[in-house]
Enzyme design. Structure first.
Site, PDB file in Angstrom:
ATOM      1  N   ASP A  97      25.894 -69.285  69.601  1.00 54.07           N
ATOM      2  CA  ASP A  97      25.851 -70.723  69.817  1.00 54.07           C
ATOM      3  C   ASP A  97      24.974 -70.960  71.053  1.00 54.07           C
ATOM      4  OD1 ASP A  97      26.173 -73.428  69.716  1.00 54.07           O
ATOM      5  OD2 ASP A  97      28.340 -73.385  69.443  1.00 54.07           O
TER       6      ASP A  97
HETATM    7  C1  BGC Z   1      26.839 -76.509  68.834  1.00 48.38           C
HETATM    8  C2  BGC Z   1      26.359 -75.878  67.536  1.00 48.38           C
HETATM    9  C3  BGC Z   1      24.946 -76.324  67.265  1.00 48.38           C
HETATM   10  C4  BGC Z   1      24.066 -75.936  68.445  1.00 48.38           C
HETATM   11  C5  BGC Z   1      22.611 -76.303  68.276  1.00 48.38           C
HETATM   12  C6  BGC Z   1      25.871 -76.258  69.969  1.00 48.38           C
HETATM   13  O1  BGC Z   1      26.228 -76.977  71.094  1.00 48.38           O
HETATM   14  O2  BGC Z   1      28.103 -75.995  69.160  1.00 48.38           O
HETATM   15  O3  BGC Z   1      27.198 -76.228  66.474  1.00 48.38           O
HETATM   16  O4  BGC Z   1      24.492 -75.751  66.075  1.00 48.38           O
HETATM   17  O5  BGC Z   1      24.555 -76.581  69.604  1.00 48.38           O
HETATM   18  O6  BGC Z   1      22.425 -77.657  68.374  1.00 48.38           O
END
Ligand code: BGC
Length: 745
Positions: A264
Site C-alpha cells: 500500500d
Molecule cells: C489506499 C489504497 C490505494 C492507494 C493508492 C492508499 O492510501 O489505502 O487502497 O490503492 O492509496 O491510491
C-alpha cells in the site's frame, strides 16, 4: 515471433479455473516463459532492477527501455478508474480524457448476491483500466466489515467470508480477462482507518483462517489474482508489508501465489525488512522516489554487501512474470487487449448491478411501490436526493462520466405530469465528519460551521415538515456521504449525521406514510423512528445510474432483490467489535471477538439486530416448498459431497428474484462455534406462480472449523443442521445430516 494464442493458458485463467485444469501446453509455456525471464534477469543491471521494484511516479514503476521492459502503470480503484494524476505531484492532470464509468461500490455489488453481476462489474472495470492504459487496477477491496464504523466499509463487500469468496472470484476473473491485473487489497486484517499506518491488529489464528483470510485465499487460488496489495497495519506485531510469514509462508508457500505483492502507498518502513520480505514493489505518496526504502537506500545496502541481490532478483522475477502474463512483453505483446472506457455497455453493467443492489428493508402493508397514477404532487426531502457522490471517498474517487442523482432519476421516470418539489431538510456543515487534526484554529472553524448549519437546519426542517403536510407523497432521501464513508477516517458513532433523526421523526409525524430512503456504505442507527416508518429502503453508492435504479425500485419498475451483506445492528454497542473487542485509536487493537464477527455474534449470542444479515424484501413473496439433501462420501475420507435441492415458488403477483441461503449449524460441536454460518446461496428468478428447484452443493469445508493445535480445518463427525432460508433470521426449512467420520483439510 508467434502471435498471441488465446489457448489453454488464457482459458485456464478465466473464471478461476487455473491450477486444477492446466494443460500440458500451458505448463510448457510457463517453462519457456521462466527461462526467458532468467535470461532477462542476467541482462539487467542492479540499478535497473531496483528501478523496477519501487514507485518512480505516484502510480508507476520505472521500465528499462533498452531491454523493452515497460513501466508498470497502476490506478485506483474499486468504483472505476481514478482520475489521472501527475507523475510527481498530487495534482489532477485536469484533461477531459479521464471521465469514466462510475460503478457501484463493492458494498453494492455484494448486496446483489449475484455472481454474474460481480463478473460483469469486474469485466467492465478491467476493460476501463486497460482502456486507460493501466496494467494493474488497485481493486477489489475485500476487507471484512468488522465494525460498522470503518470509513472504508463502502469499498468492501461483507462481514461474511463465504459471500466474499463467491463474489471476489468472478470479479477478479472479469477484471483479468482484459490483460490487466487485479490487485486484491488490503492484505490482511485492515479493518479500520484510525491509526491505519501504525495500528497493530492482534487476531488469533482461528479468526484469521475462518474470517479474515478466506476471501484472499480464494482470490489467489481460485481466481488467480495476479497481484495482491499488502496492508498498512501490523498484524500480530509485524507490518504486513514486511511480514515474512504472511507474505511468505502463507501467501507464497501455502497458497502458492507467484504473482506480485505491491505495498500500500507508504506501507513500507524499512529497507532491509522489505528487501528480505516477499514483497515485490514499494509504492508511496511521497514524490522523492529515489529515497524510497527499495530505491537508493537499497542500492547502498547492496553495494555494501548488507543485502544480497538475490532478494531483488526474486522480486524482479515476479514482476517480469506478471508482465508476461499481461502480454506487456514477450511473444504475445502485440495482441494485448486494448480495453475501452466510458462506453454504453459498461453503463449497462453498472445499471443492472445498481438495480439488484437496492435493499427493501421494510414495507408494511405494501406501502411500496408508489402508485404512479396517484403521484400528482411528490415531495422529496433530504440532501442525498440531489447530491453526487462519485468524486469523494479518498482513493475510490471517480471523475464520473455522469451521475444520475435520485432526484434526476425520479424526474426522468415520472416526467412532466408530476409536480416534484425537492427540499434539503437539513444542512451539511463544511468539513463535517473530518478528523480532528488537533489544530485549534481548524477546530474553532469547524465548531462555527457546525453551529451555523444547526441554525440553518432548524429552518430547513420547519420548511420540509410544513410541506410534508401538503403533499400527496413524501420521500425522504438521506443517509451518509463521503464525509463519513471515507478513507483515512472512521465514523465516531453509528448515528445519522446532520440531525436527520429529528427530521425523519418530524416528517413521520407530519405524514405517517413518508417513505425513508437511506444511502450509505455502512449501517446507521434507525431505532428512533424505524418502528413508525412503513417503508425503508437502503441504497449504496450505486454508480452512475444509481438514481435511475432507485427510482425504478420506488416505482415498481424493478422489484427489489438486494440482500444485506452485513448485519445492521440496532445500536453500535451491540456490535461485537465494540462489545467484545477493541476498535479505533489505539496502538494495538485486539480482535477479542475472534470468529464471532457480524451475524456469527448476533445469532450465537441472541442479540436482536435492526436488520439481519441476508435480509431484503421483495414486492412479491416466495414459498419454500421442500428441500432434499443427498449426501455422498467417496469412502476415502477425502471428499464429501452434499447436494441440496430446494423448491421455491413465487406466490405473489410480480416477477422477482429470491436469494435462497443455506446456513450450516453444528449441533454438538466439541469447540465453541457460531450458531450457524452461510455456506451457499443461489439467486433465482421467478415469474408469478412459477416454481423452481434450486440446486446447491456443499463439500466438507462447509462443516469445519480451524483447529489451531492441529493447524488444520476439522469437520467433526456428528450432526449438523442445514438451515435453508430467505435470510439468516428467516429460516424456512431445516434438514439434518450427519457426518459419519471426521475430516481434516
Ligand atoms: C489506499 C489504497 C490505494 C492507494 C493508492 C492508499 O492510501 O489505502 O487502497 O490503492 O492509496 O491510491
Amino acid at each position: 515471433m508467434p502471435d498471441r494464442q488465446d489457448g489453454p493458458e488464457e482459458q485456464d485463467r478465466r473464471m478461476g479455473q487455473g491450477g486444477q485444469t492446466r494443460s500440458d501446453e500451458a505448463d510448457k509455456r510457463d517453462r519457456q516463459g521462466e527461462a526467458w525471464i532468467e535470461e532477462l534477469l542476467r541482462q539487467l543491471t542492479p540499478e535497473e532492477k531496483v528501478g523496477m521494484i519501487h514507485g518512480a511516479a505516484l502510480f508507476r514503476t520505472a521500465g528499462v527501455e533498452r531491454l523493452g521492459i515497460p513501466p508498470l502503470r497502476m490506478s485506483d480503484g474499486p468504483m472505476g478508474v481514478r482520475r489521472e494524476y501527475a507523475d510527481d505531484a498530487w495534482i489532477n492532470i485536469g484533461t477531459s480524457d479521464d471521465y469514466v464509468t462510475y460503478f457501484p461500490s463493492n458494498s453494492a455489488i455484494a448486496a446483489t448476491w449475484n455472481r454474474e453481476l460481480a463478473y460483469r462489474s469486474g469485466q467492465a472495470l478491467g476493460a476501463e483500466a486497460r482502456g486507460r492504459g493501466k496494467d494493474i487496477i488497485l481493486a477489489p477491496g475485500i476487507n471484512i466489515k468488522r465494525s460498522p464504523l470503518c470509513g472504508r466499509n463502502f469499498e468492501y463487500m461483507s462481514e461474511d467470508p463465504r459471500l466474499i469468496e463467491e463474489l471476489v472470484v468472478p470479479m477478479i476473473a472479469g477484471i483479468q480477462e482484459n490483460d490487466v491485473a487485479a490487485c486484491v487489497k488490503h492484505f490482511a486484517a485492515n479493518n479500520q482507518e484510525t491509526e491505519r499506518y501504525w495500528v497493530d491488529t492482534i487476531v488469533n489464528e482461528r479468526a484469521l483462517r475462518e474470517i479474515y483470510y478466506p476471501g484472499f485465499k480464494a482470490a489467489v487460488q481460485v481466481a488467480n489474482t495476479l497481484t495482491v496489495m499488502s496492508a498498512y497495519n501490523k498484524l500480530n506485531g509485524e507490518f504486513c508489508s514486511h511480514h515474512r510469514y504472511l507474505l511468505g509462508d502463507l501467501l507464497r508457500g501455502e497458497w502458492g501465489f507467484d504473482g506480485v505483492v505491491v505495498s500500500d502507498w507508504d506501507a513500507v518502513h524499512d529497507t532491509r525488512a522489505a528487501a528480505e520480505a516477499p514483497l515485490d514493489i514499494e509504492m508511496g505518496t511521497n514524490t522523492q522516489f529515489d529515497r524510497y526504502n527499495l530505491a537508493e537506500p537499497l542500492l547502498e545496502a547492496m553495494r555494501s554487501g548488507e543485502i544480497d541481490i538475490l532478494h531483488v532478483d526474486a522480486k524482479v522475477r515476479n514482476i517480469l512474470r506478471l508482465m508476461r502474463r499481461l502480454h506487456m512483453i514477450g511473444p504475445a505483446h502485440s495482441s494485448r487487449r486494448a480495453g475501452t472506457y466510458a462506453v454504453p455497455a459498461h453503463r449497462d453493467a453498472a445499471l443492472e448491478t445498481a438495480r439488484e443492489s437496492i435493499v427493501l428493508l421494510k414495507n408494511e402493508s405494501e406501502r411500496l411501490p408508489l402508485r404512479r397514477e396517484k403521484l400528482h404532487r411528490l415531495l422529496v426531502v433530504g440532501r442525498n436526493a440531489d447530491m453526487l457522490h462519485a468524486g469523494g471517498g479518498g482513493s475510490a474517487e471517480i471523475k464520473a462520466l455522469y451521475e444520475i442523482s435520485p432526484l434526476l432519476g425520479l424526474k426522468a421516470k415520472l416526467g412532466g405530469n408530476t409536480e416534484i418539489r425537492c427540499v434539503p431538510g437539513y444542512a451539511i456543515p463544511e468539513r463535517a465528519g473530518q478528523e480532528d487534526d488537533g489544530d485549534p484554529a481548524r477546530a474553532a472553524e469547524r465548531a462555527v460551521a457546525v453551529e451555523a448549519s444547526a441554525g440553518r437546519s432548524a429552518g430547513l426542517l420547519a420548511e420540509a415538515v410544513a410541506l410534508a403536510k401538503e403533499y400527496d407523497e413524501v420521500i425522504f432521501i438521506g443517509g451518509l456521504n463521503h464525509d463519513y464513508d471515507v478513507e483515512s477516517a472512521d465514523r465516531e458513532d453509528m448515528k445519522l449525521p446532520y440531525g436527520q433523526d429529528e427530521l425523519i421523526e418530524a416528517l413521520l409525524e407530519a405524514n405517517a406514510d413518508t417513505v425513508i430512503v437511506l444511502i450509505g456504505g455502512s449501517p446507521v442507527e434507525m431505532h428512533r423512528w424505524s418502528d413508525r416508518a412503513r417503508a425503508i429502503i437502503w441504497g449504496w453508492y450505486a454508480g452512475l445510474e444509481g438514481g435511475t435504479a432507485l427510482a425504478e425500485a420506488l416505482l415498481g419498475d424493478v422489484n427489489p432483490s438486494g440482500r444485506l451483506p452485513e448485519t445492521f445492528p440496532r445500536v453500535l454497542d451491540d456490535s461485537p467489535a465494540h462489545r467484545l473487542g477493541d476498535f479505533g485509536g489505539r496502538e494495538r487493537v485486539t480482535y477479542n471477538e475472534g470468529v464471532f464477527v457480524g451475524y456469527r455474534y448476533f445469532d450465537t449470542f441472541a442479540v436482536e439486530p435492526a436488520f439481519c444479515f441476508g435480509h431484503g424484501l421483495s414486492y412479491t413473496s416466495y414459498a419454500y416448498i421442500d428441500a432434499h439433501i443427498d449426501i455422498h462420501d467417496d469412502g476415502t475420507g477425502e471428499e464429501l459431497k452434499a447436494e441440496i435441492a430446494v423448491t421455491v415458488r413465487n406466490i405473489g403477483a410480480m416477477a422477482g428474484a429470491e436469494t435462497v441461503q443455506v446456513y450450516v449449524a453444528p449441533t454438538g460441536a466439541g469447540v465453541e462455534r457460531p450458531l450457524q454460518e452461510l455456506k451457499m446461496f443461489e439467486k433465482v428468478r421467478l415469474m408469478p406462480g412459477e416454481e423452481k428447484v434450486v440446486i446447491m452443493k456443499l463439500s466438507k469445508d462447509a462443516f469445519g472449523y480451524y483447529d489451531e493445535e492441529a493447524r488444520a480445518f476439522v469437520a467433526e463427525a456428528g450432526e449438523f443442521e442445514i438451515r435453508i432460508g430467505s435470510s439468516s433470521r428467516d429460516i424456512r426449512l431445516i434438514r439434518k445430516i450427519s457426518l459419519q467420520r471426521t475430516y481434516r483439510y
